[in-house]
Design a protein around this motif. Structure first.
Motif, PDB file in Angstrom:
ATOM      1  N   UNK A  66      30.535  39.664  42.441  1.00 50.35           N
ATOM      2  CA  UNK A  66      31.343  39.265  41.285  1.00 50.35           C
ATOM      3  C   UNK A  66      31.756  40.489  40.486  1.00 50.35           C
ATOM      4  N   UNK A  67      30.837  41.418  40.273  1.00 52.05           N
ATOM      5  CA  UNK A  67      31.128  42.631  39.508  1.00 52.05           C
ATOM      6  C   UNK A  67      32.257  43.421  40.175  1.00 52.05           C
ATOM      7  N   UNK A  68      32.185  43.562  41.490  1.00 49.38           N
ATOM      8  CA  UNK A  68      33.229  44.265  42.239  1.00 49.38           C
ATOM      9  C   UNK A  68      34.567  43.548  42.110  1.00 49.38           C
TER      10      UNK A  68
ATOM     11  N   UNK B  49      39.960  42.790  39.437  1.00 51.67           N
ATOM     12  CA  UNK B  49      40.876  41.973  38.640  1.00 51.67           C
ATOM     13  C   UNK B  49      41.374  42.763  37.436  1.00 51.67           C
ATOM     14  N   UNK B  50      40.457  43.418  36.724  1.00 48.61           N
ATOM     15  CA  UNK B  50      40.841  44.231  35.566  1.00 48.61           C
ATOM     16  C   UNK B  50      41.776  45.360  35.985  1.00 48.61           C
ATOM     17  N   UNK B  51      41.476  46.002  37.098  1.00 46.43           N
ATOM     18  CA  UNK B  51      42.331  47.088  37.575  1.00 46.43           C
ATOM     19  C   UNK B  51      43.721  46.570  37.942  1.00 46.43           C
ATOM     20  N   UNK B  52      43.788  45.397  38.550  1.00 49.90           N
ATOM     21  CA  UNK B  52      45.072  44.804  38.919  1.00 49.90           C
ATOM     22  C   UNK B  52      45.964  44.639  37.694  1.00 49.90           C
ATOM     23  N   UNK B  53      45.365  44.177  36.586  1.00 52.82           N
ATOM     24  CA  UNK B  53      46.125  43.958  35.356  1.00 52.82           C
ATOM     25  C   UNK B  53      46.131  45.181  34.443  1.00 52.82           C
ATOM     26  N   UNK B  54      45.594  46.299  34.937  1.00 50.82           N
ATOM     27  CA  UNK B  54      45.565  47.554  34.184  1.00 50.82           C
ATOM     28  C   UNK B  54      44.886  47.389  32.822  1.00 50.82           C
TER      29      UNK B  54
ATOM     30  N   UNK C 162      34.210  36.573  47.866  1.00 54.69           N
ATOM     31  CA  UNK C 162      35.489  37.226  48.136  1.00 54.69           C
ATOM     32  C   UNK C 162      36.579  36.773  47.167  1.00 54.69           C
ATOM     33  N   UNK C 163      36.216  35.931  46.223  1.00 56.77           N
ATOM     34  CA  UNK C 163      37.160  35.480  45.205  1.00 56.77           C
ATOM     35  C   UNK C 163      36.395  34.898  44.038  1.00 56.77           C
ATOM     36  N   UNK C 164      37.065  34.863  42.878  1.00 53.18           N
ATOM     37  CA  UNK C 164      36.436  34.305  41.687  1.00 53.18           C
ATOM     38  C   UNK C 164      37.448  33.536  40.860  1.00 53.18           C
TER      39      UNK C 164
ATOM     40  N   UNK D 248      39.749  39.077  46.726  1.00 51.82           N
ATOM     41  CA  UNK D 248      39.658  40.394  47.338  1.00 51.82           C
ATOM     42  C   UNK D 248      40.950  40.655  48.118  1.00 51.82           C
ATOM     43  N   UNK D 249      41.631  41.785  47.858  1.00 52.24           N
ATOM     44  CA  UNK D 249      42.896  42.059  48.557  1.00 52.24           C
ATOM     45  C   UNK D 249      42.802  41.957  50.077  1.00 52.24           C
ATOM     46  N   UNK D 250      41.662  42.302  50.656  1.00 54.38           N
ATOM     47  CA  UNK D 250      41.498  42.220  52.109  1.00 54.38           C
ATOM     48  C   UNK D 250      41.444  40.777  52.610  1.00 54.38           C
ATOM     49  N   UNK D 251      41.241  39.830  51.703  1.00 53.55           N
ATOM     50  CA  UNK D 251      41.098  38.422  52.087  1.00 53.55           C
ATOM     51  C   UNK D 251      42.314  37.574  51.696  1.00 53.55           C
ATOM     52  N   UNK D 252      43.325  38.180  51.152  1.00 57.70           N
ATOM     53  CA  UNK D 252      44.497  37.428  50.697  1.00 57.70           C
ATOM     54  C   UNK D 252      45.273  36.876  51.885  1.00 57.70           C
TER      55      UNK D 252
END
Length: 149
Positions: free
Chosen positions: A17-19, A24-29, A64-66, A90-94
């Motif tokens: 979850x932390x990862x 998620x935070x990085x995606x939205x800057x 792999x998702x939240x 997770x981008x690898x699981x999209x």
């Protein structure tokens, strides 16, 4: 979407979850610290707190998702709805409809609780996410505003 299970966030999901939440935070800057994530995690682990969380687990039991959600009052309707605060895969699981499964799990919870709607917002430039949302829900005409305090 073979092997994906949606379950409530639990202590054993913390590292994944932390990862994911940092992603998620990085995606939205959004600048997010470990202390901020600790606060949100404590909310998710507190049965009395309004914010709840779900995770999508793969075949190996790895998150792999939240999704984070909460109820909100709808005074004009005289009822309640659910707000989907955060959704991340997770981008690898999209591309495996994991976001669909997370949204549907929140919707199922909302139906059980008598909510009239699940609502969320996204960035205008989140084109991939918006493609999923346009398939699953109705885009509204509402514009949001923030007043910093």
């Amino acid at each position: 979407m073979t092997g994906i299970r949606i379950v409530p966030a639990a202590p054993e999901h913390r590292a994944d979850w932390d990862r994911l939440y940092a992603g998620y935070a990085a995606f939205y800057k959004v600048e997010q610290t470990p202390a901020m994530r600790e606060t949100v995690w404590s909310w998710l682990m507190d049965p009395a707190h309004e914010v709840k969380g779900l995770v999508a687990l793969d075949d190996a039991g790895r998150a792999v998702g939240l999704a984070h959600y909460r109820p909100y009052a709808r005074p004009l309707r005289g009822g309640y709805g659910g707000f989907l605060d955060d959704l991340f895969v997770d981008p690898a699981m999209r591309g495996r409809r994991i976001a669909d499964a997370l949204i549907e799990a929140v919707a199922a919870i909302g139906r059980q609780r008598g909510w009239g709607v699940i609502r969320w917002i996204t960035a205008d430039d989140n084109y991939r996410g918006r493609g999923v949302y346009d398939r699953l829900a109705t885009r509204t005409m509402w514009i949001t505003y923030d007043k910093a305090l």
